[in-house]
Design a protein around this motif. Structure first.
Motif, PDB file in Angstrom:
ATOM      1  N   MET A   1       1.101  -1.277   0.147  1.00  0.00           N
ATOM      2  CA  MET A   1       0.008  -0.370   0.445  1.00  0.00           C
ATOM      3  C   MET A   1       0.726   1.817  -0.393  1.00  0.00           C
ATOM      4  SD  MET A   1      -2.903   0.832  -0.008  1.00  0.00           S
ATOM      5  CE  MET A   1      -4.086   1.700   0.350  1.00  0.00           C
ATOM      6  N   ILE A   2       2.018   1.329   0.722  1.00  0.00           N
ATOM      7  CA  ILE A   2       3.007   2.615   0.536  1.00  0.00           C
ATOM      8  C   ILE A   2       3.145   2.321  -0.212  1.00  0.00           C
ATOM      9  CG2 ILE A   2       4.890   3.237   2.108  1.00  0.00           C
ATOM     10  CD1 ILE A   2       3.806   2.111   4.610  1.00  0.00           C
ATOM     11  N   ARG A   3       3.888   1.901  -1.025  1.00  0.00           N
ATOM     12  CA  ARG A   3       4.529   1.204  -2.537  1.00  0.00           C
ATOM     13  C   ARG A   3       3.744   2.242  -3.753  1.00  0.00           C
ATOM     14  NH1 ARG A   3       8.695  -2.230  -4.144  1.00  0.00           N
ATOM     15  NH2 ARG A   3       8.508  -3.764  -3.724  1.00  0.00           N
ATOM     16  N   VAL A   4       2.303   1.999  -3.168  1.00  0.00           N
ATOM     17  CA  VAL A   4       1.236   2.409  -4.477  1.00  0.00           C
ATOM     18  C   VAL A   4       1.587   4.365  -4.264  1.00  0.00           C
ATOM     19  CG1 VAL A   4      -0.602   2.579  -4.759  1.00  0.00           C
ATOM     20  CG2 VAL A   4       0.377   0.120  -4.664  1.00  0.00           C
ATOM     21  N   LEU A   5       1.042   4.338  -2.595  1.00  0.00           N
ATOM     22  CA  LEU A   5       1.093   5.610  -2.056  1.00  0.00           C
ATOM     23  C   LEU A   5       2.453   6.263  -2.529  1.00  0.00           C
ATOM     24  CD1 LEU A   5      -0.624   7.915  -1.153  1.00  0.00           C
ATOM     25  CD2 LEU A   5       0.255   7.165   0.967  1.00  0.00           C
ATOM     26  N   PHE A   6       3.652   5.291  -2.991  1.00  0.00           N
ATOM     27  CA  PHE A   6       4.399   6.467  -3.132  1.00  0.00           C
ATOM     28  C   PHE A   6       4.596   7.011  -5.011  1.00  0.00           C
ATOM     29  CE2 PHE A   6       9.099   6.310  -4.227  1.00  0.00           C
ATOM     30  CZ  PHE A   6       9.305   7.684  -3.831  1.00  0.00           C
ATOM     31  N   LYS A   7       4.194   5.738  -5.614  1.00  0.00           N
ATOM     32  CA  LYS A   7       3.837   5.959  -6.749  1.00  0.00           C
ATOM     33  C   LYS A   7       3.292   6.948  -7.743  1.00  0.00           C
ATOM     34  CE  LYS A   7       5.810   1.319  -7.709  1.00  0.00           C
ATOM     35  NZ  LYS A   7       5.311  -0.115  -8.911  1.00  0.00           N
ATOM     36  N   LEU A   8       2.397   6.917  -6.761  1.00  0.00           N
ATOM     37  CA  LEU A   8       1.083   8.069  -6.828  1.00  0.00           C
ATOM     38  C   LEU A   8       1.777   9.294  -6.576  1.00  0.00           C
ATOM     39  CD1 LEU A   8      -1.991   8.177  -7.992  1.00  0.00           C
ATOM     40  CD2 LEU A   8      -2.653   8.010  -6.149  1.00  0.00           C
ATOM     41  N   LEU A   9       2.001   9.745  -5.859  1.00  0.00           N
ATOM     42  CA  LEU A   9       2.837  10.706  -4.854  1.00  0.00           C
ATOM     43  C   LEU A   9       4.114  11.001  -6.584  1.00  0.00           C
ATOM     44  CD1 LEU A   9       2.807  10.995  -1.334  1.00  0.00           C
ATOM     45  CD2 LEU A   9       1.549  12.133  -3.255  1.00  0.00           C
ATOM     46  N   LEU A  10       4.743  10.633  -6.644  1.00  0.00           N
ATOM     47  CA  LEU A  10       6.070  10.484  -7.420  1.00  0.00           C
ATOM     48  C   LEU A  10       5.423  10.359  -9.306  1.00  0.00           C
ATOM     49  CD1 LEU A  10       9.294  10.661  -8.211  1.00  0.00           C
ATOM     50  CD2 LEU A  10       8.255   8.136  -8.540  1.00  0.00           C
ATOM     51  N   LEU A  11       4.487  10.258  -9.310  1.00  0.00           N
ATOM     52  CA  LEU A  11       3.928  10.511 -10.831  1.00  0.00           C
ATOM     53  C   LEU A  11       3.206  11.895 -10.550  1.00  0.00           C
ATOM     54  CD1 LEU A  11       2.607   9.629 -13.815  1.00  0.00           C
ATOM     55  CD2 LEU A  11       0.096   8.352 -12.280  1.00  0.00           C
ATOM     56  N   VAL A  12       2.146  12.037  -9.212  1.00  0.00           N
ATOM     57  CA  VAL A  12       1.497  13.451  -8.974  1.00  0.00           C
ATOM     58  C   VAL A  12       2.936  14.654  -9.354  1.00  0.00           C
ATOM     59  CG1 VAL A  12       0.724  14.995  -8.195  1.00  0.00           C
ATOM     60  CG2 VAL A  12      -0.628  12.852  -8.262  1.00  0.00           C
ATOM     61  N   ALA A  13       4.167  14.907  -8.681  1.00  0.00           N
ATOM     62  CA  ALA A  13       4.905  15.436  -8.613  1.00  0.00           C
ATOM     63  C   ALA A  13       5.349  15.486 -10.636  1.00  0.00           C
ATOM     64  CB  ALA A  13       5.858  15.336  -7.890  1.00  0.00           C
ATOM     65  N   VAL A  14       6.011  14.673 -10.503  1.00  0.00           N
ATOM     66  CA  VAL A  14       6.809  14.330 -12.320  1.00  0.00           C
ATOM     67  C   VAL A  14       5.182  15.511 -13.578  1.00  0.00           C
ATOM     68  CG1 VAL A  14       7.030  12.951 -14.541  1.00  0.00           C
ATOM     69  CG2 VAL A  14       7.889  12.615 -12.116  1.00  0.00           C
ATOM     70  N   LEU A  15       4.222  15.050 -13.104  1.00  0.00           N
ATOM     71  CA  LEU A  15       3.168  15.327 -13.339  1.00  0.00           C
ATOM     72  C   LEU A  15       3.464  17.274 -13.984  1.00  0.00           C
ATOM     73  CD1 LEU A  15       0.126  12.909 -14.470  1.00  0.00           C
ATOM     74  CD2 LEU A  15       1.375  14.102 -16.291  1.00  0.00           C
ATOM     75  N   PHE A  16       3.622  17.527 -12.353  1.00  0.00           N
ATOM     76  CA  PHE A  16       3.070  18.695 -12.146  1.00  0.00           C
ATOM     77  C   PHE A  16       4.510  19.546 -12.815  1.00  0.00           C
ATOM     78  CE2 PHE A  16       4.717  22.710  -9.050  1.00  0.00           C
ATOM     79  CZ  PHE A  16       2.917  23.496  -9.069  1.00  0.00           C
ATOM     80  N   VAL A  17       5.790  19.376 -12.790  1.00  0.00           N
ATOM     81  CA  VAL A  17       7.327  19.358 -12.949  1.00  0.00           C
ATOM     82  C   VAL A  17       6.290  19.166 -14.161  1.00  0.00           C
ATOM     83  CG1 VAL A  17       9.760  19.637 -13.324  1.00  0.00           C
ATOM     84  CG2 VAL A  17       8.316  19.547 -11.195  1.00  0.00           C
TER      85      VAL A  17
END
Length: 179
Positions: A1-17
């Protein structure tokens, strides 16, 4: 679950930038008004920072702010600075260039590292009137968050510019009627 959350946050950050890199790195806000007063009478209300404070739209928003006005208060080098006591809320406005009675260019600094260029253009209009344009230009460079703010800048500053120009019009026309 933490892995999925981390990947999701990373994806959001990459999209934002990633999206931010494609946003405009500059923004402009511009408003204009017609004033039933000649440019020669409107110009001093803008170019003299003592007069500028009489119609500035921000004079109402700054109850606890301390202002410092340079001497002289008009012409290139004249400056108005402010500080509300809160970190990052100070700034200054310096007149850089004047072309009486047609143009005033100012440099605006706010916070610790933000800068913008303000320009007032005053043109003859109608029979004895003036068209006043107020421009705000800023560059964000590599500041991704600033580029997102730039998308909202017109909506944030535009209403204040309209209020200020209406107050300038009222002041200029009252002064003209009393002369």
């Amino acid at each position: 679950m933490i892995r999925v959350l981390f990947k999701l946050l990373l994806l959001v950050a990459v999209l934002f930038v990633g999206i931010g890199l494609f946003l405009p790195d500059r923004a402009r806000v511009e408003r204009e008004i017609l004033i039933d007063t000649p440019p020669e009478q409107v110009y001093p209300l803008i170019a003299d920072l003592r007069q500028f404070q009489r119609w500035s739209p921000w004079r109402r928003h700054v109850a606890d702010t301390r202002f410092h006005l340079s001497e002289p208060a008009s012409g290139p080098g004249a400056a108005l600075s402010w500080d509300s006591g809160e970190e990052g809320t100070g700034g200054s406005m310096t007149i850089e260039e004047t072309q009486p009675p047609r143009r005033i260019v100012m440099r605006l600094r706010f916070g610790q590292d933000r800068e913008a260029r303000i320009e007032f253009l005053i043109e003859p209009a109608g029979t004895g009137g003036s068209r006043v344009r107020w421009r705000f230009d800023t560059a964000f460079g590599h500041d991704i968050f600033g580029r997102y703010v730039g998308l909202m800048l017109d909506g944030m500053l535009g209403p204040d510019y309209e209020t200020g120009l209406r107050d300038l019009k009222r002041l200029a026309e009252e002064k003209h009627d009393n002369d």
